[in-house]
Design a protein around this motif. Structure first.
Motif, PDB file in Angstrom:
ATOM      1  N   GLN A  93       0.812  -1.223   0.000  1.00  0.00           N
ATOM      2  CA  GLN A  93       0.000   0.000   0.000  1.00  0.00           C
ATOM      3  C   GLN A  93       0.846   1.274   0.000  1.00  0.00           C
ATOM      4  OE1 GLN A  93      -3.557   0.317  -0.173  1.00  0.00           O
ATOM      5  NE2 GLN A  93      -3.243  -1.790  -0.853  1.00  0.00           N
ATOM      6  N   SER A  94       2.085   1.178   0.489  1.00  0.00           N
ATOM      7  CA  SER A  94       2.943   2.376   0.545  1.00  0.00           C
ATOM      8  C   SER A  94       3.318   2.877  -0.848  1.00  0.00           C
ATOM      9  CB  SER A  94       4.213   2.085   1.352  1.00  0.00           C
ATOM     10  OG  SER A  94       5.030   1.144   0.680  1.00  0.00           O
ATOM     11  N   TYR A  95       3.077   2.067  -1.874  1.00  0.00           N
ATOM     12  CA  TYR A  95       3.383   2.493  -3.248  1.00  0.00           C
ATOM     13  C   TYR A  95       2.307   3.430  -3.819  1.00  0.00           C
ATOM     14  CZ  TYR A  95       7.462  -0.525  -3.795  1.00  0.00           C
ATOM     15  OH  TYR A  95       8.711  -1.090  -3.680  1.00  0.00           O
ATOM     16  N   ASP A  96       1.190   3.568  -3.114  1.00  0.00           N
ATOM     17  CA  ASP A  96       0.118   4.511  -3.495  1.00  0.00           C
ATOM     18  C   ASP A  96      -0.361   4.325  -4.940  1.00  0.00           C
ATOM     19  OD1 ASP A  96       0.140   5.720  -1.009  1.00  0.00           O
ATOM     20  OD2 ASP A  96       1.588   7.240  -1.590  1.00  0.00           O
ATOM     21  N   LEU A  97      -0.639   3.086  -5.311  1.00  0.00           N
ATOM     22  CA  LEU A  97      -1.034   2.816  -6.696  1.00  0.00           C
ATOM     23  C   LEU A  97      -2.497   2.404  -6.847  1.00  0.00           C
ATOM     24  CD1 LEU A  97       2.190   0.974  -7.932  1.00  0.00           C
ATOM     25  CD2 LEU A  97       1.330   3.158  -8.765  1.00  0.00           C
ATOM     26  N   ASN A  98      -3.279   2.510  -5.755  1.00  0.00           N
ATOM     27  CA  ASN A  98      -4.690   2.106  -5.830  1.00  0.00           C
ATOM     28  C   ASN A  98      -5.491   2.980  -6.791  1.00  0.00           C
ATOM     29  OD1 ASN A  98      -4.677  -0.113  -4.066  1.00  0.00           O
ATOM     30  ND2 ASN A  98      -4.654   1.237  -2.294  1.00  0.00           N
ATOM     31  N   ASN A  99      -5.262   4.299  -6.761  1.00  0.00           N
ATOM     32  CA  ASN A  99      -5.983   5.206  -7.670  1.00  0.00           C
ATOM     33  C   ASN A  99      -5.631   4.908  -9.117  1.00  0.00           C
ATOM     34  OD1 ASN A  99      -7.261   6.491  -5.591  1.00  0.00           O
ATOM     35  ND2 ASN A  99      -5.782   8.166  -5.446  1.00  0.00           N
ATOM     36  N   TRP A 100      -4.349   4.655  -9.368  1.00  0.00           N
ATOM     37  CA  TRP A 100      -3.906   4.309 -10.726  1.00  0.00           C
ATOM     38  C   TRP A 100      -4.601   3.028 -11.184  1.00  0.00           C
ATOM     39  CZ3 TRP A 100      -1.651  -0.097 -12.651  1.00  0.00           C
ATOM     40  CH2 TRP A 100      -1.192  -0.019 -13.968  1.00  0.00           C
ATOM     41  N   LEU A 101      -4.696   2.058 -10.282  1.00  0.00           N
ATOM     42  CA  LEU A 101      -5.302   0.765 -10.611  1.00  0.00           C
ATOM     43  C   LEU A 101      -6.775   0.937 -10.968  1.00  0.00           C
ATOM     44  CD1 LEU A 101      -4.337  -2.179 -10.698  1.00  0.00           C
ATOM     45  CD2 LEU A 101      -5.163  -2.449  -8.352  1.00  0.00           C
ATOM     46  N   CYS A 102      -7.507   1.691 -10.158  1.00  0.00           N
ATOM     47  CA  CYS A 102      -8.937   1.916 -10.411  1.00  0.00           C
ATOM     48  C   CYS A 102      -9.166   2.651 -11.732  1.00  0.00           C
ATOM     49  CB  CYS A 102      -9.547   2.715  -9.267  1.00  0.00           C
ATOM     50  SG  CYS A 102      -9.622   1.792  -7.722  1.00  0.00           S
ATOM     51  N   LYS A 103      -8.265   3.581 -12.027  1.00  0.00           N
ATOM     52  CA  LYS A 103      -8.398   4.386 -13.247  1.00  0.00           C
ATOM     53  C   LYS A 103      -8.093   3.580 -14.510  1.00  0.00           C
ATOM     54  CE  LYS A 103      -6.758   8.755 -15.230  1.00  0.00           C
ATOM     55  NZ  LYS A 103      -5.843   9.902 -15.056  1.00  0.00           N
ATOM     56  N   ASN A 104      -7.185   2.616 -14.401  1.00  0.00           N
ATOM     57  CA  ASN A 104      -6.679   1.930 -15.606  1.00  0.00           C
ATOM     58  C   ASN A 104      -7.139   0.483 -15.781  1.00  0.00           C
ATOM     59  OD1 ASN A 104      -4.562   3.813 -16.962  1.00  0.00           O
ATOM     60  ND2 ASN A 104      -4.189   4.003 -14.766  1.00  0.00           N
ATOM     61  N   LEU A 105      -7.796  -0.087 -14.750  1.00  0.00           N
ATOM     62  CA  LEU A 105      -8.199  -1.490 -14.845  1.00  0.00           C
ATOM     63  C   LEU A 105      -9.712  -1.625 -14.889  1.00  0.00           C
ATOM     64  CD1 LEU A 105      -7.060  -4.443 -14.762  1.00  0.00           C
ATOM     65  CD2 LEU A 105      -7.621  -4.416 -12.331  1.00  0.00           C
ATOM     66  N   ASP A 106     -10.190  -2.395 -15.852  1.00  0.00           N
ATOM     67  CA  ASP A 106     -11.606  -2.746 -15.934  1.00  0.00           C
ATOM     68  C   ASP A 106     -11.779  -4.043 -15.134  1.00  0.00           C
ATOM     69  OD1 ASP A 106     -14.111  -3.764 -16.613  1.00  0.00           O
ATOM     70  OD2 ASP A 106     -14.049  -2.929 -18.638  1.00  0.00           O
ATOM     71  N   PHE A 107     -12.306  -3.935 -13.922  1.00  0.00           N
ATOM     72  CA  PHE A 107     -12.361  -5.092 -13.021  1.00  0.00           C
ATOM     73  C   PHE A 107     -13.346  -6.157 -13.493  1.00  0.00           C
ATOM     74  CE2 PHE A 107     -10.386  -1.975 -10.243  1.00  0.00           C
ATOM     75  CZ  PHE A 107      -9.436  -2.746  -9.584  1.00  0.00           C
ATOM     76  N   LYS A 108     -14.434  -5.725 -14.173  1.00  0.00           N
ATOM     77  CA  LYS A 108     -15.419  -6.704 -14.657  1.00  0.00           C
ATOM     78  C   LYS A 108     -14.820  -7.591 -15.750  1.00  0.00           C
ATOM     79  CE  LYS A 108     -19.708  -4.237 -13.595  1.00  0.00           C
ATOM     80  NZ  LYS A 108     -20.926  -3.600 -14.160  1.00  0.00           N
ATOM     81  N   GLN A 109     -14.103  -6.945 -16.673  1.00  0.00           N
ATOM     82  CA  GLN A 109     -13.517  -7.678 -17.799  1.00  0.00           C
ATOM     83  C   GLN A 109     -12.126  -8.228 -17.478  1.00  0.00           C
ATOM     84  OE1 GLN A 109     -15.195  -8.221 -20.678  1.00  0.00           O
ATOM     85  NE2 GLN A 109     -16.954  -7.111 -19.838  1.00  0.00           N
ATOM     86  N   LYS A 110     -11.578  -7.860 -16.327  1.00  0.00           N
ATOM     87  CA  LYS A 110     -10.221  -8.281 -15.934  1.00  0.00           C
ATOM     88  C   LYS A 110      -9.199  -7.906 -17.002  1.00  0.00           C
ATOM     89  CE  LYS A 110     -11.401 -10.500 -12.110  1.00  0.00           C
ATOM     90  NZ  LYS A 110     -11.043  -9.992 -10.788  1.00  0.00           N
ATOM     91  N   ARG A 111      -9.291  -6.671 -17.476  1.00  0.00           N
ATOM     92  CA  ARG A 111      -8.351  -6.220 -18.505  1.00  0.00           C
ATOM     93  C   ARG A 111      -7.992  -4.746 -18.282  1.00  0.00           C
ATOM     94  NH1 ARG A 111     -10.759  -2.997 -22.237  1.00  0.00           N
ATOM     95  NH2 ARG A 111     -13.036  -3.005 -22.304  1.00  0.00           N
ATOM     96  N   ILE A 112      -6.942  -4.320 -18.985  1.00  0.00           N
ATOM     97  CA  ILE A 112      -6.477  -2.933 -18.903  1.00  0.00           C
ATOM     98  C   ILE A 112      -7.259  -2.076 -19.894  1.00  0.00           C
ATOM     99  CG2 ILE A 112      -4.492  -1.427 -19.352  1.00  0.00           C
ATOM    100  CD1 ILE A 112      -4.160  -2.932 -16.775  1.00  0.00           C
ATOM    101  N   LYS A 113      -7.716  -0.918 -19.437  1.00  0.00           N
ATOM    102  CA  LYS A 113      -8.392   0.024 -20.332  1.00  0.00           C
ATOM    103  C   LYS A 113      -7.355   0.696 -21.236  1.00  0.00           C
ATOM    104  CE  LYS A 113     -11.571   1.328 -16.586  1.00  0.00           C
ATOM    105  NZ  LYS A 113     -11.919   2.429 -15.679  1.00  0.00           N
ATOM    106  N   LYS A 114      -7.739   1.050 -22.438  1.00  0.00           N
ATOM    107  CA  LYS A 114      -6.857   1.778 -23.371  1.00  0.00           C
ATOM    108  C   LYS A 114      -5.446   1.188 -23.346  1.00  0.00           C
ATOM    109  CE  LYS A 114      -9.372   6.137 -23.045  1.00  0.00           C
ATOM    110  NZ  LYS A 114      -9.304   7.574 -22.720  1.00  0.00           N
TER     111      LYS A 114
END
Length: 513
Positions: A93-114
């Motif tokens: 969690q210290s890497y602070d990448l949760n926002n990046w993950l939510c912005k770039n990952l489509d969780f339903k499709q389990k794939r990367i957006k764009k």
């Protein structure tokens, strides 16, 4: 002295790629081949200074995935590799990448957006290299190839019958351990004074900044001379947290205004926003030119070259003409409502610079690498847009300011560091960060000790690097596929792609001979 067939000096991108290509290319009949890996800091494996998990903490690639190394693009398309990154982000969690993950990952499709336009955290490349290294080690066992790993700070390379390497400290041997797809190293407590080989591949990465004259009144470790090798943004944040808690105003000064500054800015903005302290960030640089955001316009797909036409490229015979065509193309595009980045995206996609470069004579190619390429690079430096947005917000809040000047002297005091500039400005800082860019070979003065010995072996160099042949040899048995060679990236590829392709060329030549 321990003797080897090949030494790989530096084990980041170049070192890892070179080892993989060597092991893959050596035939089973080539038994009893001995390879030595020398790395200044064993904890930087995998990834080297730029991509190791700790050093690249809070850092992102400057370019979208589509411009990266082709092997890496294939690797990231595998579902298990994306899942590995997700697990890492959730555990760390210290890497602070949760926002990046939510912005770039489509969780339903389990794939990367764009997918092609994504800017990955740099640490992902350490996972990619880790897989390559493990494959190399396993294949080496099958082919009876002996690989030794050493931690050492190489100070000197002497050319006799063999190339002899000595270190500021002794060569400490480490043994690689593979466990559940993870790579680690065990200190074998064995030390040797020197090692030798018939050939070496140098993969030292980008050179550190030039030393600035220091007046040391006291020990003050809040001067970061080499931002990346000393731990990047993570190291800066750790120093920031150690500052006196009763400080009401914290002053950070950056020497330079390009990639290093921009990398640190998003994390600093995050800390400043949450803090009850006042912050002042100052950037001191000779040039006001910085990196631009890599942002395409919606009109991109409709752009057609006005100056980089087939006819103009076919008739091209002067290196200066490439710069002229580029400048005209940019001017025309902006006038027509396009972004410069639209043009640059198409230039890279259609390999325009490569086509132009191939039209030049040997003499003009030398002129291009020495004088024209740096000018083209300055015109085409783009980065992860989020870093620019952070910079602009801090400027609007009057927290970040820029001074056009040159730092010539540093005076360390107990509680702060004083900078003295060419224009006689005196600037106080709590933490000073040097991100002024790599020292040039002409003015180098001990920043990287072993390069002084290379300059004695090969006197054919300029400020940009050594003159290398098409296989990146700077001497008969010394290969430098990276930034030490002045011709390492004429096509203006991303750094990671250029050095990966160069490493393959160098190893192919070694195997052939």
């Amino acid at each position: 002295t321990m003797d080897f067939n090949i030494i790989i000096l530096g084990f980041g991108v170049i070192g890892s790629e070179s080892l993989f290509e060597l092991i893959r290319g050596l035939k089973s009949k080539n038994k009893n081949i001995n390879i030595a890996i020398i790395e200044k800091n064993i904890d930087n494996i995998p990834g080297g200074v730029a991509y190791s998990k700790l050093n690249s903490k809070h850092g992102f690639f400057n370019n979208p995935l589509r411009l990266s190394n082709l092997d890496f693009i294939k690797w990231i398309k595998r579902k298990q590799n994306i899942e590995k990154l997700i697990r890492f982000i959730k555990i760390n969690q210290s890497y602070d990448l949760n926002n990046w993950l939510c912005k770039n990952l489509d969780f339903k499709q389990k794939r990367i957006k764009k997918f092609s336009e994504i800017y990955f955290p740099r640490l992902l490349y350490s996972f990619f290299l880790e897989d390559k290294i493990i494959k190399s080690l396993k294949l080496a066992v099958k082919k009876s190839i002996n690989i030794k790993f050493y931690e050492a700070n190489v100070a000197d390379i002497k050319k006799k019958n063999q190339l002899i390497f000595s270190s500021l400290n002794k060569f400490m041997e480490f043994k690689p351990i593979i466990n559940n797809g993870n790579l680690s190293f065990r200190n074998m407590k064995k030390k040797i004074t020197s090692i030798s080989s018939s050939k070496v591949i140098i993969g030292n990465g980008i050179l550190p900044p030039k030393h600035i004259y220091e007046i040391k009144n006291t020990n003050n470790d809040n001067y970061i001379w080499d931002f990346y090798s000393e731990g990047g943004t993570n190291n800066l944040i750790n120093k920031l947290r150690k500052l006196e808690k009763n400080k009401k105003l914290i002053k950070l000064v950056f020497i330079g205004n390009k990639a290093g500054l921009l990398e640190a800015i998003p994390k600093l903005e995050n800390i400043i926003t949450k803090s009850n302290k006042r912050f002042k960030i100052i950037s001191v640089a000779k040039s006001s030119l910085s990196l631009e955001k890599a942002e395409k316009s919606k009109k991109l797909n409709f752009y057609k070259f006005r100056f980089f036409t087939s006819k103009n490229i076919q008739n091209l015979n002067k290196s200066q003409k490439i710069l002229e065509l580029l400048s005209k193309e940019f001017y025309y595009a902006k006038k027509s409502g396009y972004n410069k980045y639209d043009v640059w995206t198409l230039i890279l996609k259609k390999n325009i610079i490569s086509k132009c470069y191939k039209k030049l004579s040997v003499k003009e190619k030398i002129k291009y690498n020495d004088k024209i390429f740096p000018l083209i690079r300055n015109l085409t430096r783009y980065t992860y847009p989020e870093t620019i947005y952070s910079k602009e917000r801090l400027q609007n809040r009057k927290i970040l300011t820029f001074i056009k000047d040159k730092v010539i002297k540093i005076k360390k005091n107990k509680t702060n560091i004083l900078l003295i500039t060419e224009k006689n400005n005196k600037i106080l800082s709590d933490i000073l960060i040097n991100v002024s860019g790599p020292v040039d070979l002409n003015s180098m003065d001990g920043e990287v000790p072993f390069i002084q010995s290379l300059k004695k072996i090969n006197k054919n160099y300029n400020h940009r690097g050594f003159f290398a042949d098409k296989n990146f040899r700077i001497d008969e048995n010394i290969y430098a596929p990276g930034t030490l060679s002045s011709n390492f990236n004429p096509n203006r590829l991303t750094l990671i792609r250029a050095v990966s392709e160069n490493s393959k060329k160098a190893v192919k030549h070694i195997l052939k001979n």
